[in-house]
Design a protein around this motif. Structure first.
Motif, PDB file in Angstrom:
ATOM      1  N   ILE A  92       4.189  -2.245   2.279  1.00  0.00           N
ATOM      2  CA  ILE A  92       3.724  -2.701   3.582  1.00  0.00           C
ATOM      3  C   ILE A  92       2.280  -2.233   3.735  1.00  0.00           C
ATOM      4  O   ILE A  92       1.839  -1.320   3.031  1.00  0.00           O
ATOM      5  CB  ILE A  92       4.599  -2.155   4.734  1.00  0.00           C
ATOM      6  N   PRO A  93       1.490  -2.846   4.625  1.00  0.00           N
ATOM      7  CA  PRO A  93       0.092  -2.436   4.772  1.00  0.00           C
ATOM      8  C   PRO A  93      -0.026  -0.934   5.028  1.00  0.00           C
ATOM      9  O   PRO A  93       0.775  -0.363   5.780  1.00  0.00           O
ATOM     10  CB  PRO A  93      -0.382  -3.250   5.981  1.00  0.00           C
ATOM     11  N   PRO A  94      -1.004  -0.283   4.418  1.00  0.00           N
ATOM     12  CA  PRO A  94      -1.168   1.162   4.614  1.00  0.00           C
ATOM     13  C   PRO A  94      -1.232   1.574   6.080  1.00  0.00           C
ATOM     14  O   PRO A  94      -0.683   2.611   6.462  1.00  0.00           O
ATOM     15  CB  PRO A  94      -2.485   1.456   3.882  1.00  0.00           C
ATOM     16  N   ALA A  95      -1.903   0.767   6.913  1.00  0.00           N
ATOM     17  CA  ALA A  95      -2.015   1.119   8.333  1.00  0.00           C
ATOM     18  C   ALA A  95      -0.649   1.112   9.014  1.00  0.00           C
ATOM     19  O   ALA A  95      -0.396   1.909   9.928  1.00  0.00           O
ATOM     20  CB  ALA A  95      -2.959   0.154   9.047  1.00  0.00           C
ATOM     21  N   VAL A  96       0.235   0.229   8.572  1.00  0.00           N
ATOM     22  CA  VAL A  96       1.587   0.172   9.138  1.00  0.00           C
ATOM     23  C   VAL A  96       2.399   1.373   8.666  1.00  0.00           C
ATOM     24  O   VAL A  96       3.078   2.043   9.455  1.00  0.00           O
ATOM     25  CB  VAL A  96       2.284  -1.146   8.738  1.00  0.00           C
ATOM     26  N   PHE A  97       2.325   1.666   7.372  1.00  0.00           N
ATOM     27  CA  PHE A  97       3.049   2.810   6.808  1.00  0.00           C
ATOM     28  C   PHE A  97       2.625   4.111   7.486  1.00  0.00           C
ATOM     29  O   PHE A  97       3.466   4.927   7.891  1.00  0.00           O
ATOM     30  CB  PHE A  97       2.787   2.887   5.304  1.00  0.00           C
ATOM     31  N   THR A  98       1.311   4.313   7.622  1.00  0.00           N
ATOM     32  CA  THR A  98       0.828   5.571   8.186  1.00  0.00           C
ATOM     33  C   THR A  98       1.122   5.676   9.677  1.00  0.00           C
ATOM     34  O   THR A  98       1.422   6.764  10.174  1.00  0.00           O
ATOM     35  CB  THR A  98      -0.684   5.738   7.934  1.00  0.00           C
ATOM     36  N   GLU A  99       1.057   4.549  10.398  1.00  0.00           N
ATOM     37  CA  GLU A  99       1.384   4.611  11.826  1.00  0.00           C
ATOM     38  C   GLU A  99       2.860   4.942  12.026  1.00  0.00           C
ATOM     39  O   GLU A  99       3.216   5.747  12.894  1.00  0.00           O
ATOM     40  CB  GLU A  99       1.033   3.301  12.526  1.00  0.00           C
ATOM     41  N   LEU A 100       3.729   4.332  11.228  1.00  0.00           N
ATOM     42  CA  LEU A 100       5.153   4.661  11.307  1.00  0.00           C
ATOM     43  C   LEU A 100       5.376   6.148  11.050  1.00  0.00           C
ATOM     44  O   LEU A 100       6.106   6.822  11.782  1.00  0.00           O
ATOM     45  CB  LEU A 100       5.944   3.834  10.289  1.00  0.00           C
ATOM     46  N   GLN A 101       4.727   6.654  10.022  1.00  0.00           N
ATOM     47  CA  GLN A 101       4.911   8.061   9.670  1.00  0.00           C
ATOM     48  C   GLN A 101       4.390   8.978  10.770  1.00  0.00           C
ATOM     49  O   GLN A 101       4.993  10.009  11.070  1.00  0.00           O
ATOM     50  CB  GLN A 101       4.196   8.355   8.355  1.00  0.00           C
ATOM     51  N   SER A 102       3.278   8.601  11.396  1.00  0.00           N
ATOM     52  CA  SER A 102       2.736   9.421  12.481  1.00  0.00           C
ATOM     53  C   SER A 102       3.686   9.465  13.671  1.00  0.00           C
ATOM     54  O   SER A 102       3.643  10.396  14.474  1.00  0.00           O
ATOM     55  CB  SER A 102       1.368   8.887  12.919  1.00  0.00           C
ATOM     56  N   LEU A 103       4.558   8.454  13.772  1.00  0.00           N
ATOM     57  CA  LEU A 103       5.547   8.394  14.851  1.00  0.00           C
ATOM     58  C   LEU A 103       6.870   9.046  14.463  1.00  0.00           C
ATOM     59  O   LEU A 103       7.829   9.032  15.235  1.00  0.00           O
ATOM     60  CB  LEU A 103       5.800   6.934  15.244  1.00  0.00           C
ATOM     61  N   GLY A 104       6.923   9.610  13.255  1.00  0.00           N
ATOM     62  CA  GLY A 104       8.154  10.249  12.807  1.00  0.00           C
ATOM     63  C   GLY A 104       9.203   9.257  12.345  1.00  0.00           C
ATOM     64  O   GLY A 104      10.402   9.483  12.534  1.00  0.00           O
ATOM     65  N   VAL A 105       8.764   8.171  11.726  1.00  0.00           N
ATOM     66  CA  VAL A 105       9.687   7.151  11.216  1.00  0.00           C
ATOM     67  C   VAL A 105       9.378   6.900   9.745  1.00  0.00           C
ATOM     68  O   VAL A 105       8.246   6.560   9.390  1.00  0.00           O
ATOM     69  CB  VAL A 105       9.572   5.832  12.004  1.00  0.00           C
ATOM     70  N   LEU A 106      10.378   7.083   8.893  1.00  0.00           N
ATOM     71  CA  LEU A 106      10.219   6.809   7.470  1.00  0.00           C
ATOM     72  C   LEU A 106      10.388   5.319   7.209  1.00  0.00           C
ATOM     73  O   LEU A 106      11.351   4.707   7.671  1.00  0.00           O
ATOM     74  CB  LEU A 106      11.266   7.574   6.655  1.00  0.00           C
ATOM     75  N   ALA A 107       9.443   4.743   6.484  1.00  0.00           N
ATOM     76  CA  ALA A 107       9.562   3.346   6.051  1.00  0.00           C
ATOM     77  C   ALA A 107      10.257   3.357   4.696  1.00  0.00           C
ATOM     78  O   ALA A 107       9.687   3.798   3.699  1.00  0.00           O
ATOM     79  CB  ALA A 107       8.186   2.708   5.943  1.00  0.00           C
ATOM     80  N   ILE A 108      11.500   2.897   4.662  1.00  0.00           N
ATOM     81  CA  ILE A 108      12.301   2.975   3.440  1.00  0.00           C
ATOM     82  C   ILE A 108      12.476   1.586   2.845  1.00  0.00           C
ATOM     83  O   ILE A 108      13.039   0.692   3.483  1.00  0.00           O
ATOM     84  CB  ILE A 108      13.672   3.618   3.725  1.00  0.00           C
ATOM     85  N   ALA A 109      11.958   1.412   1.643  1.00  0.00           N
ATOM     86  CA  ALA A 109      12.101   0.126   0.964  1.00  0.00           C
ATOM     87  C   ALA A 109      13.579  -0.156   0.729  1.00  0.00           C
ATOM     88  O   ALA A 109      14.315   0.689   0.217  1.00  0.00           O
ATOM     89  CB  ALA A 109      11.351   0.153  -0.361  1.00  0.00           C
ATOM     90  N   ALA A 110      14.020  -1.332   1.120  1.00  0.00           N
ATOM     91  CA  ALA A 110      15.436  -1.677   0.994  1.00  0.00           C
ATOM     92  C   ALA A 110      15.835  -1.926  -0.453  1.00  0.00           C
ATOM     93  O   ALA A 110      16.996  -1.753  -0.826  1.00  0.00           O
ATOM     94  CB  ALA A 110      15.745  -2.914   1.838  1.00  0.00           C
ATOM     95  N   ASP A 111      14.889  -2.330  -1.286  1.00  0.00           N
ATOM     96  CA  ASP A 111      15.207  -2.652  -2.677  1.00  0.00           C
ATOM     97  C   ASP A 111      15.481  -1.395  -3.497  1.00  0.00           C
ATOM     98  O   ASP A 111      15.118  -0.285  -3.102  1.00  0.00           O
ATOM     99  CB  ASP A 111      14.053  -3.429  -3.313  1.00  0.00           C
ATOM    100  N   ILE A 112      16.091  -1.596  -4.655  1.00  0.00           N
ATOM    101  CA  ILE A 112      16.332  -0.499  -5.582  1.00  0.00           C
ATOM    102  C   ILE A 112      15.858  -0.932  -6.960  1.00  0.00           C
ATOM    103  O   ILE A 112      15.940  -2.113  -7.322  1.00  0.00           O
ATOM    104  CB  ILE A 112      17.827  -0.097  -5.607  1.00  0.00           C
ATOM    105  N   ARG A 113      15.342   0.010  -7.714  1.00  0.00           N
ATOM    106  CA  ARG A 113      14.796  -0.303  -9.039  1.00  0.00           C
ATOM    107  C   ARG A 113      15.868  -0.884  -9.959  1.00  0.00           C
ATOM    108  O   ARG A 113      17.067  -0.663  -9.767  1.00  0.00           O
ATOM    109  CB  ARG A 113      14.195   0.957  -9.664  1.00  0.00           C
TER     110      ARG A 113
END
Length: 523
Positions: A92-113
């Motif tokens: 996801i865009p870095p700005a979205v990832f970092t804003e989520l993290q600053s709010l205490g929310v982990l962005a977890i990729a749904a896919d698996i390797r």
């Protein structure tokens, strides 16, 4: 309302549109086997190699070995730590990832390797995001560091080239995880990333912030140089990296702001890692780095960073007003206006959004805007003439709401070219110039568009192709083994038959391992 819905409810709308359903039913029995193998290996290896909070953190965040965790389970546990988690599709865009993290929310990729990339994948996946990041936030001080690190990344100024690199990385990760991708498609994706990297004119604030994040939250070690432990999510979620990182082949150096100037290569094992003394050390380095950013420095430095970035950023004026736009020019004055500020006039390219305290309630101005620095006052309406100590003189007609007509001006006695119609602002200083819009939600409301990226179309297609690429007979074997495991039915005769059936797929060592585990004697 369940725990995941509560996490979503506290997110602003512009972030919610990047969230996708985890779609737990789409995980195949083979996916579950991949999870079991990696988590089993990691838990065993990391028991004495990771920071002590890691093992207890797995339990605290609802992450077990036997199956992929559901988002609801994780959110129930994370809520007790003051955090939450949402599913996203790949990068996801870095700005979205970092804003989520600053709010205490982990962005977890749904896919698996995939089975083929079981040791390591550069693409985001649920193993990296959940088993890597989540356990360590059981330490409240580290959890606070992650939030602060997210805020610093969010406030950093990025460039148009950063966006091109991000899109190229995302595309390459999709192609490499797609079993139908041709060698030519992979080669093109790799060439695209190389070209994007070569297009960079300079190392941006955003790139430096991402490096600091990489060498701490992703690939950080902690403790003494002689016997460090692992806390970085990239190390905690990769069997190969977790085994390699503590060997003598990897150089260990004390953590410092030098990490922000140290490049990394996501395609190979890291030859050098930074070691933090303890979690407090992370804050010391982050604060030192933060003080170098335009967000904290403002003034002439901030303006020049925004101009050369060629992206949308925002100025914070002395009275707290915020202007979101693209900064295109800064004209120097005859003498300094304030500490660190000698600029007399700044030109902003529209649209220009006015806000205060991160909240905008008016429609953005579509045209040009100007900010003049110095002690002065504009009338709300009517003719005006303003003379500033910088040597700038402006005159024109104020319509109201900041709009001016017939604008004319001189700087140090020389005429300057100005737009006939513009928004005009006066400020005695410029305490901050920060990355992105001051009110991301309002900016997204006016200019954001749902597209294939936010819907995760590329990642969704790759995920579907991975599932369909599995031979039906092989998929059936994985499914039966999973059913036997969950039902705790260990029919020795049937397991013997399954063991013989695996010989038809000589590359499927993971399936054989699953069957052998079920056949093993039990205490």
């Amino acid at each position: 309302m369940n725990a995941t819905e509560r996490t979503l409810a506290r997110l602003p709308a512009h972030l919610r549109r990047y969230v996708v359903s985890q779609d737990y039913a789409s995980y195949t029995p083979r996916d579950q086997a991949v999870w079991r193998h990696i988590l089993g290996q990691l838990r065993s290896h990391l028991a004495t190699k990771a920071h002590p909070v890691y093992i207890e953190g797995l339990e605290a965040t609802g992450i077990g070995v036997d199956r992929i965790p559901s988002m609801d389970e994780m959110n129930e546990r994370l809520a007790r730590l003051g955090w939450g988690a949402v599913s996203v599709r790949g990068f996801i865009p870095p700005a979205v990832f970092t804003e989520l993290q600053s709010l205490g929310v982990l962005a977890i990729a749904a896919d698996i390797r995939t089975h083929e990339h079981i040791q390591y994948t550069p693409a985001p996946d649920i193993i990296h995001e959940s088993a890597g990041h989540a356990p360590i936030i059981a330490n409240t001080r580290y959890a606070e560091y992650l939030k602060r690190c997210g805020l610093v990344g969010f406030k950093s100024i990025s460039t148009i080239e950063d966006e091109a690199v991000f899109q190229a990385i995302r595309h390459l990760s999709i192609v490499k995880e797609d079993p139908t991708a041709t060698p030519a498609e992979i080669q093109h994706a790799e060439a695209r990333l190389q070209a994007a990297n070569q297009s960079r004119r300079y190392v941006s604030e955003s790139t430096r912030a991402s490096r600091l994040y990489w060498w701490t939250a992703e690939y950080g070690l902690i403790g003494s140089l002689d016997a460090p432990r692992i806390y970085g999510a990239g190390l905690l979620s990769s069997i190969g990296e977790a085994q390699h990182c503590l060997t003598s082949e990897v150089k260990k150096v004390p953590l410092s702001t030098a990490c922000a100037d140290t490049e990394y290569d996501i395609t190979r094992m890291q030859p050098q890692l930074f070691v933090a003394r303890d979690f407090e050390h992370l804050f010391e380095v982050l604060e030192a780095f933060e003080s170098t950013l335009a967000w904290k420095r403002g003034g002439d430095y901030g303006l020049q960073e925004a101009i050369r970035a060629r992206t949308v950023n925002h100025l914070v004026l002395a009275d707290g007003r915020e202007l979101t736009a693209r900064v295109v020019e800064a004209l120097p004055g005859a003498q300094p206006v304030a500490e660190g500020l000698s600029t007399a006039l700044v030109r902003l390219e529209g649209p220009v959004m006015l806000s205060r305290g991160g909240h905008s309630d008016s429609k953005p101005w579509p045209g040009l805007a100007l900010v003049a620095f110095g002690e002065g006052q504009l009338p709300e309406r009517g003719d005006f003439r303003v003379e500033l100590a910088s040597g700038l003189t402006l005159q024109g007609f104020a319509v109201g709401g900041g709009e001016v007509l017939n604008l004319r001006g001189t700087l140090a006695g020389q005429p300057i070219e100005l737009p006939n119609v513009a928004q005009l602002f006066l400020s005695t200083g410029l305490p901050s110039v920060a990355g992105g819009p001051a009110d991301p939600g309002a900016w997204d409301h006016w200019f954001g568009e749902l597209n294939a990226f936010t819907e995760g179309e590329g990642e969704s297609l790759a995920r579907a192709r991975k599932a369909s690429a599995l031979h039906p007979s092989l998929a059936a074997l994985y499914r039966e083994v999973r059913t036997l495991r969950e039902s705790k039915s260990f029919d020795s005769k049937r397991l013997e038959q399954l063991s013989r059936a695996t010989t038809a797929f000589p590359e499927e060592w993971l399936l054989r391992q699953e069957v052998d585990e079920l056949r093993a004697p039990r205490a």
